[in-house]
Design a protein around this motif. Structure first.
Motif, PDB file in Angstrom:
ATOM      1  N   ALA A 104       6.963  -3.734  -3.783  1.00  0.00           N
ATOM      2  CA  ALA A 104       5.606  -4.179  -3.463  1.00  0.00           C
ATOM      3  C   ALA A 104       4.705  -2.964  -3.269  1.00  0.00           C
ATOM      4  O   ALA A 104       5.073  -2.031  -2.546  1.00  0.00           O
ATOM      5  CB  ALA A 104       5.600  -5.040  -2.203  1.00  0.00           C
ATOM      6  N   PHE A 105       3.546  -2.992  -3.924  1.00  0.00           N
ATOM      7  CA  PHE A 105       2.551  -1.940  -3.746  1.00  0.00           C
ATOM      8  C   PHE A 105       1.733  -2.240  -2.497  1.00  0.00           C
ATOM      9  O   PHE A 105       1.416  -3.392  -2.219  1.00  0.00           O
ATOM     10  CB  PHE A 105       1.618  -1.858  -4.953  1.00  0.00           C
ATOM     11  CG  PHE A 105       2.290  -1.347  -6.186  1.00  0.00           C
ATOM     12  CD1 PHE A 105       2.439   0.012  -6.401  1.00  0.00           C
ATOM     13  CD2 PHE A 105       2.779  -2.229  -7.141  1.00  0.00           C
ATOM     14  CE1 PHE A 105       3.059   0.491  -7.534  1.00  0.00           C
ATOM     15  CE2 PHE A 105       3.394  -1.766  -8.282  1.00  0.00           C
ATOM     16  CZ  PHE A 105       3.548  -0.398  -8.477  1.00  0.00           C
ATOM     17  N   SER A 106       1.381  -1.194  -1.776  1.00  0.00           N
ATOM     18  CA  SER A 106       0.547  -1.377  -0.589  1.00  0.00           C
ATOM     19  C   SER A 106      -0.844  -1.808  -1.034  1.00  0.00           C
ATOM     20  O   SER A 106      -1.278  -1.484  -2.142  1.00  0.00           O
ATOM     21  CB  SER A 106       0.481  -0.088   0.229  1.00  0.00           C
ATOM     22  OG  SER A 106      -0.134   0.937  -0.519  1.00  0.00           O
ATOM     23  N   LEU A 144      16.302  -8.444   0.146  1.00  0.00           N
ATOM     24  CA  LEU A 144      15.829  -9.225  -0.994  1.00  0.00           C
ATOM     25  C   LEU A 144      14.314  -9.218  -1.178  1.00  0.00           C
ATOM     26  O   LEU A 144      13.831  -9.530  -2.267  1.00  0.00           O
ATOM     27  CB  LEU A 144      16.302 -10.674  -0.867  1.00  0.00           C
ATOM     28  CG  LEU A 144      17.821 -10.857  -0.858  1.00  0.00           C
ATOM     29  CD1 LEU A 144      18.166 -12.313  -0.631  1.00  0.00           C
ATOM     30  CD2 LEU A 144      18.423 -10.369  -2.154  1.00  0.00           C
ATOM     31  N   ASN A 145      13.564  -8.885  -0.137  1.00  0.00           N
ATOM     32  CA  ASN A 145      12.118  -8.989  -0.252  1.00  0.00           C
ATOM     33  C   ASN A 145      11.416  -7.999   0.653  1.00  0.00           C
ATOM     34  O   ASN A 145      11.900  -7.686   1.737  1.00  0.00           O
ATOM     35  CB  ASN A 145      11.668 -10.411   0.087  1.00  0.00           C
ATOM     36  CG  ASN A 145      10.333 -10.749  -0.539  1.00  0.00           C
ATOM     37  OD1 ASN A 145       9.721  -9.922  -1.207  1.00  0.00           O
ATOM     38  ND2 ASN A 145       9.886 -11.978  -0.320  1.00  0.00           N
ATOM     39  N   VAL A 146      10.262  -7.511   0.186  1.00  0.00           N
ATOM     40  CA  VAL A 146       9.368  -6.687   1.007  1.00  0.00           C
ATOM     41  C   VAL A 146       7.948  -7.185   0.791  1.00  0.00           C
ATOM     42  O   VAL A 146       7.602  -7.646  -0.295  1.00  0.00           O
ATOM     43  CB  VAL A 146       9.455  -5.173   0.662  1.00  0.00           C
ATOM     44  CG1 VAL A 146      10.746  -4.575   1.133  1.00  0.00           C
ATOM     45  CG2 VAL A 146       9.249  -4.920  -0.813  1.00  0.00           C
ATOM     46  N   ALA A 147       7.125  -7.105   1.841  1.00  0.00           N
ATOM     47  CA  ALA A 147       5.723  -7.529   1.743  1.00  0.00           C
ATOM     48  C   ALA A 147       4.889  -6.705   2.711  1.00  0.00           C
ATOM     49  O   ALA A 147       5.320  -6.428   3.835  1.00  0.00           O
ATOM     50  CB  ALA A 147       5.593  -9.011   2.062  1.00  0.00           C
ATOM     51  N   TRP A 148       3.701  -6.317   2.272  1.00  0.00           N
ATOM     52  CA  TRP A 148       2.792  -5.519   3.085  1.00  0.00           C
ATOM     53  C   TRP A 148       1.827  -6.419   3.849  1.00  0.00           C
ATOM     54  O   TRP A 148       1.422  -7.470   3.366  1.00  0.00           O
ATOM     55  CB  TRP A 148       1.950  -4.600   2.201  1.00  0.00           C
ATOM     56  CG  TRP A 148       2.718  -3.466   1.594  1.00  0.00           C
ATOM     57  CD1 TRP A 148       3.329  -3.456   0.381  1.00  0.00           C
ATOM     58  CD2 TRP A 148       2.932  -2.185   2.163  1.00  0.00           C
ATOM     59  NE1 TRP A 148       3.912  -2.251   0.165  1.00  0.00           N
ATOM     60  CE2 TRP A 148       3.683  -1.437   1.239  1.00  0.00           C
ATOM     61  CE3 TRP A 148       2.566  -1.576   3.366  1.00  0.00           C
ATOM     62  CZ2 TRP A 148       4.073  -0.130   1.472  1.00  0.00           C
ATOM     63  CZ3 TRP A 148       2.953  -0.268   3.587  1.00  0.00           C
ATOM     64  CH2 TRP A 148       3.699   0.443   2.668  1.00  0.00           C
ATOM     65  N   ALA A 149       1.402  -5.979   5.021  1.00  0.00           N
ATOM     66  CA  ALA A 149       0.307  -6.616   5.749  1.00  0.00           C
ATOM     67  C   ALA A 149      -0.988  -6.252   5.019  1.00  0.00           C
ATOM     68  O   ALA A 149      -1.055  -5.206   4.358  1.00  0.00           O
ATOM     69  CB  ALA A 149       0.263  -6.114   7.193  1.00  0.00           C
TER      70      ALA A 149
END
Length: 161
Positions: A104-106, A144-149
């Protein structure tokens, strides 16, 4: 007679119709140079005048060129810009011991977060393509997953458990 940019003859003298176009001459030259599989574009000149339509149109009417005369036709390669599809990454960022399962890109496009089967989350500085922080020991199973605020200050990650 086709003449190279260096001034040497390319192949033997060839009879070509006076209605030959630059496209016709291009095909002929690429065959002579054995480049027909990957042809290159060339510009052609007679008496320092570029052939833009046909040989007849380029020859001066007052020149009275005989059909029995060998006419030197100089050629010059043109700039070649080929657009090829990107088939793989132009840069790689080594670091994970297992496959990357999520990326995931910031929101500010400065960093990349990756999640891997090696139970780690890694942050990457995109401007320098260098690794940043490594989140190891946070997960006991594949991440399995990453997500940015939205403010790019926090990162959430989730594993198989």
């Amino acid at each position: 007679q086709l003449i190279s940019p260096e001034g040497s003859n390319t192949g033997p003298p060839i009879d070509v119709p006076l209605l030959s176009t630059p496209q016709n001459l291009n095909e002929l030259l690429n065959e002579l140079l054995a480049q027909s599989d990957d042809p290159l574009p060339y510009a052609f000149y007679v008496h320092n005048t570029e052939i833009t339509s046909t040989l007849t149109a380029t020859l001066h009417p007052s020149a009275q060129t005989s059909t029995e005369t060998v006419l030197p036709i100089r050629y010059q390669p043109q700039a070649l810009f080929r657009v090829r599809p990107v088939t793989r990454s132009s840069a790689s960022i080594p670091g994970h011991a297992e496959a990357v399962l999520s990326a995931a890109f910031s929101p500010d496009a400065r960093n990349l977060a990756t999640a891997s089967g090696d139970c780690t989350v890694r942050l990457w500085d995109l401007s320098s393509q260098t690794p940043g922080d490594v989140g190891s020991g946070l997960h006991k199973n594949w991440v399995l997953n990453v997500a940015w605020a939205p403010d790019a200050e926090k990162l959430a990650s989730g594993d198989m458990d």
